[in-house]
Design an enzyme around this catalytic site. Structure first.
Site, short mmCIF file in Angstrom:
data_model
loop_
_atom_site.label_atom_id
_atom_site.label_comp_id
_atom_site.label_asym_id
_atom_site.label_seq_id
_atom_site.Cartn_x
_atom_site.Cartn_y
_atom_site.Cartn_z
N MET A 182 -12.17 -6.57 -13.38
CA MET A 182 -11.88 -6.43 -11.95
C MET A 182 -10.42 -5.98 -11.78
SD MET A 182 -14.20 -9.19 -9.97
CE MET A 182 -13.18 -10.62 -10.14
N HIS A 218 -7.17 -8.99 -21.09
CA HIS A 218 -7.96 -7.75 -21.04
C HIS A 218 -7.53 -6.80 -22.17
CE1 HIS A 218 -7.91 -8.88 -16.62
NE2 HIS A 218 -9.19 -8.75 -16.84
N LYS A 267 -13.09 -16.79 -22.18
CA LYS A 267 -12.47 -17.53 -21.08
C LYS A 267 -13.52 -17.82 -20.00
CE LYS A 267 -9.48 -18.33 -17.57
NZ LYS A 267 -10.09 -17.65 -16.48
N GLN A 274 -20.17 -17.09 -17.96
CA GLN A 274 -20.46 -15.68 -17.66
C GLN A 274 -20.94 -14.97 -18.92
OE1 GLN A 274 -17.96 -12.95 -15.14
NE2 GLN A 274 -17.13 -12.32 -17.11
N LEU A 289 -4.92 -17.01 -20.00
CA LEU A 289 -4.48 -15.94 -19.09
C LEU A 289 -5.59 -15.60 -18.11
CD1 LEU A 289 -2.46 -13.45 -21.33
CD2 LEU A 289 -1.76 -15.59 -20.24
N ARG A 314 -5.80 -14.92 -11.71
CA ARG A 314 -5.54 -15.91 -10.66
C ARG A 314 -4.29 -16.76 -10.97
NH1 ARG A 314 -11.58 -15.85 -10.13
NH2 ARG A 314 -11.92 -15.07 -8.01
O1 PAF Z 1 -15.01 -11.20 -15.64
C1 PAF Z 1 -14.85 -10.36 -14.73
O2 PAF Z 1 -13.76 -9.81 -14.53
C2 PAF Z 1 -16.01 -10.02 -13.82
O3 PAF Z 1 -16.80 -11.13 -13.58
C3 PAF Z 1 -16.86 -8.84 -14.33
C4 PAF Z 1 -17.54 -9.15 -15.65
C5 PAF Z 1 -15.98 -7.60 -14.49
C6 PAF Z 1 -17.97 -8.50 -13.31
O4 PAF Z 1 -17.42 -8.17 -12.06
#
Ligand code: PAF
Length: 274
Positions: A26, A33, A145, A149, A180, A183
């Site tokens: 996002m 990342h 993290k 998900q 990290l 938010r």
């Molecule tokens: O982890 C994230 O940043 C989001 O949940 C994702 C996987 C990009 C989906 O919007």
């Protein structure tokens, strides 16, 4: 590095690629990342990063509008890393009409994060499926993290037979242990100093389990009480079985402890595999 807003042009450009490694984000990229992207680069010559703040995964009262959007900085970082392709669509591109088709998720999506953020995983799974369909990656890299998900995306891929391999990457932490997260920048100085205590609480549970403690409920309660005393509002601290993400039973060996708690208006999550 090519930056796409349009799906047709993106698909055309990726058409001839033998092996695409995909990192969905996002935006507001941080070292967590970047670690995913580095790993993607090791696995494939063609790395695609998506940047899209997905409103489907925010509840009406959550921070969708406030969520940091830093596309220019993100693209600069990605160019430095020699990422091949960025997909940063406008909302009208991904949702030309309201997204009325949504995935129905298994009950695990209503536990832990799903209990406190109803509909969150439906929003995540739906957008990840759309991104997989658009990009058609061979590999997709997700961070541990966001443990639940990762679990749910893996299950989606397995149960819907999607031709993509999910690669899990370790959580990247600040020197004091704080995981990290975009938010974290909502935290003021005092809160930032306090924030590592969520990790500390999970670490304490991990240590006690490793040294033989099986009193899972007591461990959860003690950690919760400690955090509350320090000024946190705790959503949950749970010891779960890793393979099913259900509450740990006494003889389970594959454990993970997960936590979510608030420092004032900032909600942090973390987890540790045991
Ligand atoms: O982890 C994230 O940043 C989001 O949940 C994702 C996987 C990009 C989906 O919007």
């Amino acid at each position: 590095m090519k930056i796409f807003n349009d799906i047709t042009a993106l698909r055309k450009s990726l058409n001839s690629q033998q092996q695409i490694a995909f990192v969905p984000t996002m935006g507001n990229l941080h070292a967590g990342h970047l670690a995913l992207i580095q790993q993607a680069k090791q696995l494939s010559d063609c790395v695609v990063v998506s940047i899209f703040v997905n409103r489907l995964q925010f509840l009406p009262h959550e921070d969708f509008n406030q969520y940091p959007r830093t596309l220019d900085d993100d693209c600069r970082l990605l160019a430095e890393l020699n990422v091949n392709t960025v997909f940063a669509p406008d909302e009208e591109i991904l949702f030309p009409t309201p997204q009325e088709f949504l995935l129905a998720l298994p009950s695990v999506a209503n536990t832990l994060e799903g209990e406190f953020r109803p509909g969150f995983f439906q929003g995540v799974a739906t957008i990840v499926l759309k991104l997989f369909n658009i990009i058609q990656p061979h590999l997709a890299l997700l961070g541990k993290k966001d443990y639940q998900q990762l679990y749910i995306v893996r299950e989606m891929v397995r149960q819907l037979n999607l031709p993509v391999e999910i690669i899990a990457c370790e959580t990247v932490r600040a020197p004091d242990g704080l995981a990290l997260s975009s938010r974290n920048q909502y935290l003021n100085k005092v809160q930032r100093l306090e924030a590592c205590h969520l990790y500390q609480a999970l670490l304490q549970i991990k240590k006690e389990i490793i040294s033989g403690c099986k009193e899972f409920l007591t461990l959860q309660e003690n950690a919760t009480k400690d955090l509350i005393q320090r000024g946190w509002k705790v959503d949950y601290i749970r010891i779960q079985k890793r393979s099913l993400l259900t509450p740990a039973q006494i003889n389970d060996e594959d454990l993970v402890v997960l936590g979510a708690a608030w420092l004032d208006k900032t909600r942090l999550i973390d987890n540790l595999e045991i």
